[in-house]
Design a protein around this motif. Structure first.
Motif, PDB file in Angstrom:
ATOM      1  N   TYR A  37       0.835  -1.196   0.000  1.00 53.00           N
ATOM      2  CA  TYR A  37       0.000   0.000   0.000  1.00 53.00           C
ATOM      3  C   TYR A  37       0.866   1.241   0.000  1.00 53.00           C
ATOM      4  O   TYR A  37       1.755   1.380   0.831  1.00 53.00           O
ATOM      5  CB  TYR A  37      -0.906  -0.018   1.231  1.00 53.00           C
ATOM      6  CG  TYR A  37      -1.776   1.195   1.382  1.00 53.00           C
ATOM      7  CD1 TYR A  37      -2.852   1.409   0.530  1.00 53.00           C
ATOM      8  CD2 TYR A  37      -1.526   2.135   2.366  1.00 53.00           C
ATOM      9  CE1 TYR A  37      -3.655   2.520   0.663  1.00 53.00           C
ATOM     10  CE2 TYR A  37      -2.332   3.246   2.514  1.00 53.00           C
ATOM     11  CZ  TYR A  37      -3.391   3.432   1.660  1.00 53.00           C
ATOM     12  OH  TYR A  37      -4.183   4.529   1.792  1.00 53.00           O
ATOM     13  N   LEU A  38       0.641   2.132  -0.933  1.00 54.11           N
ATOM     14  CA  LEU A  38       1.389   3.390  -1.060  1.00 54.11           C
ATOM     15  C   LEU A  38       2.896   3.164  -1.154  1.00 54.11           C
ATOM     16  O   LEU A  38       3.676   4.023  -0.789  1.00 54.11           O
ATOM     17  CB  LEU A  38       1.098   4.310   0.137  1.00 54.11           C
ATOM     18  CG  LEU A  38      -0.296   4.883   0.249  1.00 54.11           C
ATOM     19  CD1 LEU A  38      -0.421   5.725   1.515  1.00 54.11           C
ATOM     20  CD2 LEU A  38      -0.627   5.746  -0.960  1.00 54.11           C
ATOM     21  N   CYS A  43      -0.126  -4.954   3.391  1.00 52.24           N
ATOM     22  CA  CYS A  43      -1.388  -5.244   4.065  1.00 52.24           C
ATOM     23  C   CYS A  43      -1.718  -6.698   3.762  1.00 52.24           C
ATOM     24  O   CYS A  43      -1.521  -7.158   2.647  1.00 52.24           O
ATOM     25  CB  CYS A  43      -2.498  -4.341   3.531  1.00 52.24           C
ATOM     26  SG  CYS A  43      -2.163  -2.594   3.791  1.00 52.24           S
ATOM     27  N   SER A  44      -2.236  -7.431   4.753  1.00 54.21           N
ATOM     28  CA  SER A  44      -2.560  -8.833   4.533  1.00 54.21           C
ATOM     29  C   SER A  44      -4.047  -9.086   4.722  1.00 54.21           C
ATOM     30  O   SER A  44      -4.744  -8.300   5.359  1.00 54.21           O
ATOM     31  CB  SER A  44      -1.757  -9.729   5.476  1.00 54.21           C
ATOM     32  OG  SER A  44      -2.113  -9.486   6.811  1.00 54.21           O
ATOM     33  N   ASP A  45      -4.511 -10.211   4.167  1.00 55.91           N
ATOM     34  CA  ASP A  45      -5.938 -10.496   4.171  1.00 55.91           C
ATOM     35  C   ASP A  45      -6.499 -10.870   5.541  1.00 55.91           C
ATOM     36  O   ASP A  45      -7.692 -10.862   5.740  1.00 55.91           O
ATOM     37  CB  ASP A  45      -6.285 -11.587   3.155  1.00 55.91           C
ATOM     38  CG  ASP A  45      -5.602 -12.906   3.461  1.00 55.91           C
ATOM     39  OD1 ASP A  45      -4.760 -12.959   4.366  1.00 55.91           O
ATOM     40  OD2 ASP A  45      -5.920 -13.881   2.762  1.00 55.91           O
ATOM     41  N   LYS A  51       4.482  -8.146  11.957  1.00 58.98           N
ATOM     42  CA  LYS A  51       5.868  -8.242  11.492  1.00 58.98           C
ATOM     43  C   LYS A  51       6.227  -7.040  10.620  1.00 58.98           C
ATOM     44  O   LYS A  51       7.251  -6.410  10.809  1.00 58.98           O
ATOM     45  CB  LYS A  51       6.056  -9.537  10.710  1.00 58.98           C
ATOM     46  CG  LYS A  51       7.466  -9.755  10.236  1.00 58.98           C
ATOM     47  CD  LYS A  51       7.591 -11.074   9.497  1.00 58.98           C
ATOM     48  CE  LYS A  51       8.998 -11.245   8.982  1.00 58.98           C
ATOM     49  NZ  LYS A  51       9.147 -12.481   8.212  1.00 58.98           N
ATOM     50  N   GLU A  52       5.362  -6.734   9.692  1.00 58.81           N
ATOM     51  CA  GLU A  52       5.597  -5.585   8.808  1.00 58.81           C
ATOM     52  C   GLU A  52       5.625  -4.287   9.609  1.00 58.81           C
ATOM     53  O   GLU A  52       6.443  -3.415   9.360  1.00 58.81           O
ATOM     54  CB  GLU A  52       4.515  -5.533   7.728  1.00 58.81           C
ATOM     55  CG  GLU A  52       4.609  -4.350   6.814  1.00 58.81           C
ATOM     56  CD  GLU A  52       5.840  -4.355   5.910  1.00 58.81           C
ATOM     57  OE1 GLU A  52       6.181  -3.274   5.407  1.00 58.81           O
ATOM     58  OE2 GLU A  52       6.444  -5.409   5.721  1.00 58.81           O
ATOM     59  N   LEU A  53       4.737  -4.165  10.573  1.00 58.61           N
ATOM     60  CA  LEU A  53       4.660  -2.965  11.387  1.00 58.61           C
ATOM     61  C   LEU A  53       5.965  -2.735  12.139  1.00 58.61           C
ATOM     62  O   LEU A  53       6.485  -1.620  12.171  1.00 58.61           O
ATOM     63  CB  LEU A  53       3.489  -3.061  12.366  1.00 58.61           C
ATOM     64  CG  LEU A  53       3.238  -1.862  13.249  1.00 58.61           C
ATOM     65  CD1 LEU A  53       2.877  -0.649  12.395  1.00 58.61           C
ATOM     66  CD2 LEU A  53       2.116  -2.151  14.224  1.00 58.61           C
ATOM     67  N   ASN A  54       6.519  -3.780  12.728  1.00 55.96           N
ATOM     68  CA  ASN A  54       7.787  -3.648  13.454  1.00 55.96           C
ATOM     69  C   ASN A  54       8.905  -3.181  12.538  1.00 55.96           C
ATOM     70  O   ASN A  54       9.695  -2.309  12.898  1.00 55.96           O
ATOM     71  CB  ASN A  54       8.157  -4.974  14.117  1.00 55.96           C
ATOM     72  CG  ASN A  54       7.226  -5.338  15.238  1.00 55.96           C
ATOM     73  OD1 ASN A  54       6.555  -4.482  15.812  1.00 55.96           O
ATOM     74  ND2 ASN A  54       7.139  -6.607  15.549  1.00 55.96           N
ATOM     75  N   LEU A  98       5.382   9.576   9.993  1.00 55.85           N
ATOM     76  CA  LEU A  98       4.021   9.037   9.969  1.00 55.85           C
ATOM     77  C   LEU A  98       3.505   8.684   8.576  1.00 55.85           C
ATOM     78  O   LEU A  98       2.328   8.375   8.419  1.00 55.85           O
ATOM     79  CB  LEU A  98       3.077  10.039  10.641  1.00 55.85           C
ATOM     80  CG  LEU A  98       3.386  10.316  12.108  1.00 55.85           C
ATOM     81  CD1 LEU A  98       2.476  11.400  12.642  1.00 55.85           C
ATOM     82  CD2 LEU A  98       3.271   9.047  12.936  1.00 55.85           C
ATOM     83  N   TYR A  99       4.372   8.712   7.565  1.00 56.90           N
ATOM     84  CA  TYR A  99       3.941   8.389   6.207  1.00 56.90           C
ATOM     85  C   TYR A  99       3.283   7.010   6.170  1.00 56.90           C
ATOM     86  O   TYR A  99       3.841   6.032   6.656  1.00 56.90           O
ATOM     87  CB  TYR A  99       5.130   8.423   5.255  1.00 56.90           C
ATOM     88  CG  TYR A  99       4.764   8.068   3.838  1.00 56.90           C
ATOM     89  CD1 TYR A  99       4.098   8.977   3.035  1.00 56.90           C
ATOM     90  CD2 TYR A  99       5.063   6.818   3.316  1.00 56.90           C
ATOM     91  CE1 TYR A  99       3.748   8.665   1.732  1.00 56.90           C
ATOM     92  CE2 TYR A  99       4.714   6.493   2.014  1.00 56.90           C
ATOM     93  CZ  TYR A  99       4.061   7.418   1.232  1.00 56.90           C
ATOM     94  OH  TYR A  99       3.716   7.106  -0.046  1.00 56.90           O
ATOM     95  N   ALA A 100       2.076   6.926   5.648  1.00 52.89           N
ATOM     96  CA  ALA A 100       1.284   5.689   5.498  1.00 52.89           C
ATOM     97  C   ALA A 100       0.819   5.113   6.832  1.00 52.89           C
ATOM     98  O   ALA A 100       0.333   3.997   6.886  1.00 52.89           O
ATOM     99  CB  ALA A 100       2.041   4.638   4.695  1.00 52.89           C
ATOM    100  N   ALA A 101       0.935   5.869   7.919  1.00 54.39           N
ATOM    101  CA  ALA A 101       0.515   5.360   9.230  1.00 54.39           C
ATOM    102  C   ALA A 101      -0.986   5.142   9.319  1.00 54.39           C
ATOM    103  O   ALA A 101      -1.447   4.377  10.156  1.00 54.39           O
ATOM    104  CB  ALA A 101       0.968   6.326  10.334  1.00 54.39           C
TER     105      ALA A 101
END
Length: 112
Positions: A37-38, A43-45, A51-54, A98-101
């Protein structure tokens, strides 16, 4: 719109029940389990992105730290008032951090 690049993701459904979406003569739109995303975050279903957030938070903090350092002359300049310095901080540092937060899905565990 590029139909070749278009993907859809259904949140909260098993991969068996994900519907294929026909698109006239173009064929079917690709159904995916995750997408970027962006250009900044996966993003997962299942709605989970711990994991990605960390990884993203560490990356964003590093980028914001770099943006802060780039403004070193602004911070040291006595001719620039505090209000202007804060505007620079908000525009350059916080926006980088905060980009894409807005698409971060936080669970209670993630907040800790």
């Amino acid at each position: 719109m590029s139909y070749k690049k278009t993907e859809i993701m259904s949140i909260g459904r098993s991969s068996v029940t994900k519907p294929a979406v026909p698109l006239g003569n173009e064929g079917l739109i690709k159904v995916v389990d995750h997408f970027k995303y962006l250009g900044a975050q996966y993003c997962s279903d299942d709605g989970s992105n711990t994991k990605e957030l960390n990884n993203r938070i560490s990356y964003r903090i590093g980028r914001a730290t770099g943006a802060f350092r780039e403004l070193d002359k602004v911070w040291k300049d006595r001719n620039i008032n505090l209000e202007t310095k804060l505007k620079f901080y908000n525009a350059c540092v916080l926006s980088t951090l905060l980009y894409a937060a807005e698409c971060w899905t936080l669970t209670e565990r993630d907040e800790w």
